[in-house]
Motif scaffolding. Structure first.
Motif, PDB file in Angstrom:
ATOM      1  N   SER A 499       0.964  -1.250   0.053  1.00 26.70           N
ATOM      2  CA  SER A 499       0.008   0.161  -0.139  1.00 26.70           C
ATOM      3  C   SER A 499       0.927   1.354  -0.272  1.00 26.70           C
ATOM      4  CB  SER A 499      -0.932  -0.052   1.311  1.00 26.70           C
ATOM      5  OG  SER A 499      -0.269  -0.009   2.543  1.00 26.70           O
ATOM      6  N   ASN A 500       2.045   1.217   0.714  1.00 27.83           N
ATOM      7  CA  ASN A 500       2.819   2.332   0.774  1.00 27.83           C
ATOM      8  C   ASN A 500       3.440   2.740  -0.585  1.00 27.83           C
ATOM      9  OD1 ASN A 500       2.443   2.821   3.468  1.00 27.83           O
ATOM     10  ND2 ASN A 500       4.072   1.576   4.226  1.00 27.83           N
ATOM     11  N   ASN A 501       3.793   1.580  -1.509  1.00 27.38           N
ATOM     12  CA  ASN A 501       4.445   1.825  -2.700  1.00 27.38           C
ATOM     13  C   ASN A 501       3.487   1.693  -3.856  1.00 27.38           C
ATOM     14  OD1 ASN A 501       7.601   1.701  -2.216  1.00 27.38           O
ATOM     15  ND2 ASN A 501       6.688   0.282  -0.609  1.00 27.38           N
ATOM     16  N   PHE A 502       2.164   1.709  -3.741  1.00 22.94           N
ATOM     17  CA  PHE A 502       1.104   1.599  -4.568  1.00 22.94           C
ATOM     18  C   PHE A 502       0.995   2.582  -5.679  1.00 22.94           C
ATOM     19  CE2 PHE A 502      -3.201   2.238  -5.921  1.00 22.94           C
ATOM     20  CZ  PHE A 502      -3.503   0.953  -6.735  1.00 22.94           C
ATOM     21  N   ILE A 503       1.200   2.349  -6.910  1.00 21.04           N
ATOM     22  CA  ILE A 503       1.173   3.092  -7.925  1.00 21.04           C
ATOM     23  C   ILE A 503      -0.287   3.038  -8.511  1.00 21.04           C
ATOM     24  CG2 ILE A 503       1.765   4.002 -10.118  1.00 21.04           C
ATOM     25  CD1 ILE A 503       4.392   2.928  -9.196  1.00 21.04           C
ATOM     26  N   CYS A 504      -0.809   1.831  -9.085  1.00 22.85           N
ATOM     27  CA  CYS A 504      -2.116   1.557  -9.718  1.00 22.85           C
ATOM     28  C   CYS A 504      -2.226   0.292  -9.764  1.00 22.85           C
ATOM     29  CB  CYS A 504      -2.151   2.502 -11.253  1.00 22.85           C
ATOM     30  SG  CYS A 504      -1.121   1.688 -12.281  1.00 22.85           S
ATOM     31  N   GLY A 505      -3.696  -0.222 -10.323  1.00 22.59           N
ATOM     32  CA  GLY A 505      -3.876  -1.385 -10.747  1.00 22.59           C
ATOM     33  C   GLY A 505      -4.576  -1.466 -11.878  1.00 22.59           C
ATOM     34  N   TRP A 506      -4.760  -2.720 -12.528  1.00 23.91           N
ATOM     35  CA  TRP A 506      -5.488  -2.684 -13.675  1.00 23.91           C
ATOM     36  C   TRP A 506      -6.404  -3.973 -13.712  1.00 23.91           C
ATOM     37  CZ3 TRP A 506      -4.794   1.113 -16.933  1.00 23.91           C
ATOM     38  CH2 TRP A 506      -3.783   1.806 -16.755  1.00 23.91           C
ATOM     39  N   ARG A 507      -7.797  -4.061 -14.008  1.00 26.02           N
ATOM     40  CA  ARG A 507      -8.554  -4.859 -13.813  1.00 26.02           C
ATOM     41  C   ARG A 507      -8.668  -5.231 -15.266  1.00 26.02           C
ATOM     42  NH1 ARG A 507     -12.967  -3.292 -10.052  1.00 26.02           N
ATOM     43  NH2 ARG A 507     -10.941  -3.859  -9.016  1.00 26.02           N
ATOM     44  N   ILE A 508      -8.167  -6.895 -15.312  1.00 22.27           N
ATOM     45  CA  ILE A 508      -8.260  -7.535 -16.574  1.00 22.27           C
ATOM     46  C   ILE A 508      -9.498  -7.802 -17.144  1.00 22.27           C
ATOM     47  CG2 ILE A 508      -7.067  -9.328 -17.991  1.00 22.27           C
ATOM     48  CD1 ILE A 508      -5.339  -6.887 -16.918  1.00 22.27           C
ATOM     49  N   PHE A 509     -10.216  -8.235 -16.176  1.00 18.58           N
ATOM     50  CA  PHE A 509     -11.576  -9.124 -16.376  1.00 18.58           C
ATOM     51  C   PHE A 509     -12.684  -8.216 -15.720  1.00 18.58           C
ATOM     52  CE2 PHE A 509      -8.277 -12.356 -15.672  1.00 18.58           C
ATOM     53  CZ  PHE A 509      -8.640 -13.044 -16.963  1.00 18.58           C
ATOM     54  N   GLY A 510     -13.890  -8.001 -16.466  1.00 16.04           N
ATOM     55  CA  GLY A 510     -14.866  -7.396 -16.059  1.00 16.04           C
ATOM     56  C   GLY A 510     -14.762  -5.932 -16.097  1.00 16.04           C
TER      57      GLY A 510
END
Length: 510
Positions: A499-510
């Motif tokens: 969480s401290n190093n979080f940049i982004c996420g990518w939702r592949i499905f849905g």
């Protein structure tokens, strides 16, 4: 002096630093009547109170001591630090060692662990080599003091150095066209490598010194890197020959003309994606070798694809009456698949709904039979959609878990070993998601999927991108990743480090 006692005293100092400082402040505030200090003792103050009789706190004066002397620090009696840290050792101090090596550029960024494995050993050896220490991969007092010193130097190499890290640097220089041939990838930093580094620094606006330090090593894998070979805007017979090959393999939609334009950039990227190359749109040596190889993979697109290549195919399908204009979305959905099937049937091809080499050549060639009616129905709007292979989240996680325990190897893309980005690349493609290889920095701006900007919004199956690292969210507060600090593929908790190093996420499905 007893080595074991001295070793543990050295590490007891940092552990007690916060406690001693808190006690000093507490004593000063109590003398001044600070009302904030009249309540219950803090945990740190409580720790100090146990040793206060034996070690009085010195008064803070300009000429006085802030902290007790090293020889007066109590020994760590529980889980003492080993005299030597080496491969196979497991101890909390290893996490501090790994974090420091990562910060200095000797080890890929990852959540530090207590385990001293092969990757940590290799990083230590590289540090020792750079700092004139015995290169044995073992951390004794001399090596540890050097690594933890505030004056420790960031990773840097220059002419005369040998090692696996030099091979990695040379491979990237070769991919970018700064080294002319594969024979120059030798693992030894010689004259040719120095000249290549100097050219790279010149082209990319860095200080030209021929050494690979912080700025140069970061640039090598950034999206801003400028190669030394064919790129947008160039015109030559070499470009023409490459275009003709791209056309024959079904990647180039327009007619070859020798000019490196947008269509060529798109075709090169698509080729690189299909042939396990770094996707940068440049015709460097490795891309040209792969392009002219008999093993070059022809183009092929199907359900779930997105991008400029899909848009251009949809435009051609619309031109010949197989797809409505409103379905030119850049996403290969059911409407596009239906249109491709109709085109294939009408033009004497196998009707499978996928755009392979034969379909592409027919679609971009002459003598195309039009549909004779307005384009197809349905819609291709939206992202995600049906992914070829239909594995979904559960399939992706099952595939990822099947590789738990596989060794971490820098630059490896499977199937027996991986680095963090290679693991994502392999897992997604095994799950039926056609995804090109990207470095961890490349995953910051992939743009192909739904972006998740909040750490708390991540779901199982999402790709999580942190500073210098990527993983697959497994659900239940866990992540699956190829971990350099663990030396293998692991499933572990999504701790505060993520969480401290979080940049982004990518939702592949849905």
């Amino acid at each position: 002096m007893n080595i074991d006692k001295d070793w543990n005293r050295r590490f007891a100092g940092p552990v007690l630093l916060a406690a001693v400082t808190a006690a000093c402040l507490s004593a000063c505030n109590s003398e001044s009547g600070n009302p904030k200090e009249t309540g219950a003792a803090t945990p740190a103050a409580a720790v100090v109170s146990e040793t206060k009789k034996e070690q009085p706190i010195n008064i803070l004066t300009p000429g006085g001591f802030l902290l007790p002397g090293l020889d007066d620090v109590p020994e760590l009696t529980e889980n003492p630090i080993p005299e030597f840290l080496r491969n196979g050792v497991e101890h909390p101090v290893v996490a501090s060692l790994q974090e420091r090596l990562m910060n200095l550029g000797f080890m890929d960024n990852d959540e530090p662990t207590n385990y001293f494995g092969n990757v940590t050993e290799a990083a230590v050896k590289t540090y020792q080599r750079q700092n004139g220490l015995v290169q044995d991969g073992i951390v004794g007092p001399e090596t540890l003091n050097s690594i933890m010193s505030p004056s420790a130097k960031y990773y840097a190499v220059a002419k005369g150095v040998q090692g696996d890290d030099i091979t990695r640097i040379q491979n990237r220089l070769y991919e970018l066209g700064y080294l002319a041939n594969a024979g120059q990838v030798s693992g030894t930093f010689g004259d040719e490598t120095e000249i290549a580094v100097q050219k790279l620094q010149e082209v990319n606006g860095l200080n030209v010194d021929g050494k690979v330090g912080r700025q140069t090593i970061n640039l090598l894998y950034s999206e801003e890197i400028r190669p030394n070979y064919l790129t947008y805007g160039e015109k030559s017979d070499v470009v023409l020959a490459s275009q003709q090959r791209l056309k024959a393999l079904g990647y180039l939609i327009t007619e070859p003309d020798g000019a490196y334009g947008n269509d060529t950039v798109t075709a090169v990227k698509q080729f690189q994606s299909r042939n396990d190359l770094v996707v940068d749109g440049y015709l460097g040596p490795s891309t040209r070798i792969a392009l002219n190889s008999s093993e070059a993979q022809p183009n092929g697109m199907g359900l779930g694809e997105q991008g400029d290549s899909v848009t251009r195919i949809q435009q051609l399908l619309n031109k010949y009456g197989y797809l409505a204009k409103g379905n030119i979305t850049g996403y290969y959905g059911e409407a596009t698949e239906k249109a491709v099937k109709a085109f294939q049937s009408r033009n004497g091809l196998s009707s499978d709904g996928a755009v392979g080499q034969m379909t592409m050549n027919k679609l971009t060639g002459s003598g195309v039979k039009s549909a004779g009616a307005s384009g197809g129905s349905g819609s291709d709007s939206g992202k995600g959609g049906t992914v070829k292979g239909g594995s979904g989240v559960s399939g992706l996680l099952s595939i990822a878990r099947s590789k738990l325990g596989s060794p971490y190897v820098w630059g490896a893309k499977g199937s027996g070993s991986f680095d963090c980005s290679g693991f994502i690349y392999w897992s997604l493609n095994q799950a039926g998601v056609r995804q090109s290889y990207l470095t961890s920095s490349g995953w910051r701006n992939v743009g192909k999927y739904t972006k998740i900007s909040s750490f708390g919004s991540l779901q199982a199956g999402d790709i999580i991108v942190v500073s210098g690292h990527v993983g697959i969210v497994a659900g239940g507060g866990k992540v699956i990743d190829a971990s350099s600090s663990n030396g293998r593929v692991v499933e572990r908790a999504l701790s505060s480090w993520w969480s401290n190093n979080f940049i982004c996420g990518w939702r592949i499905f849905g």
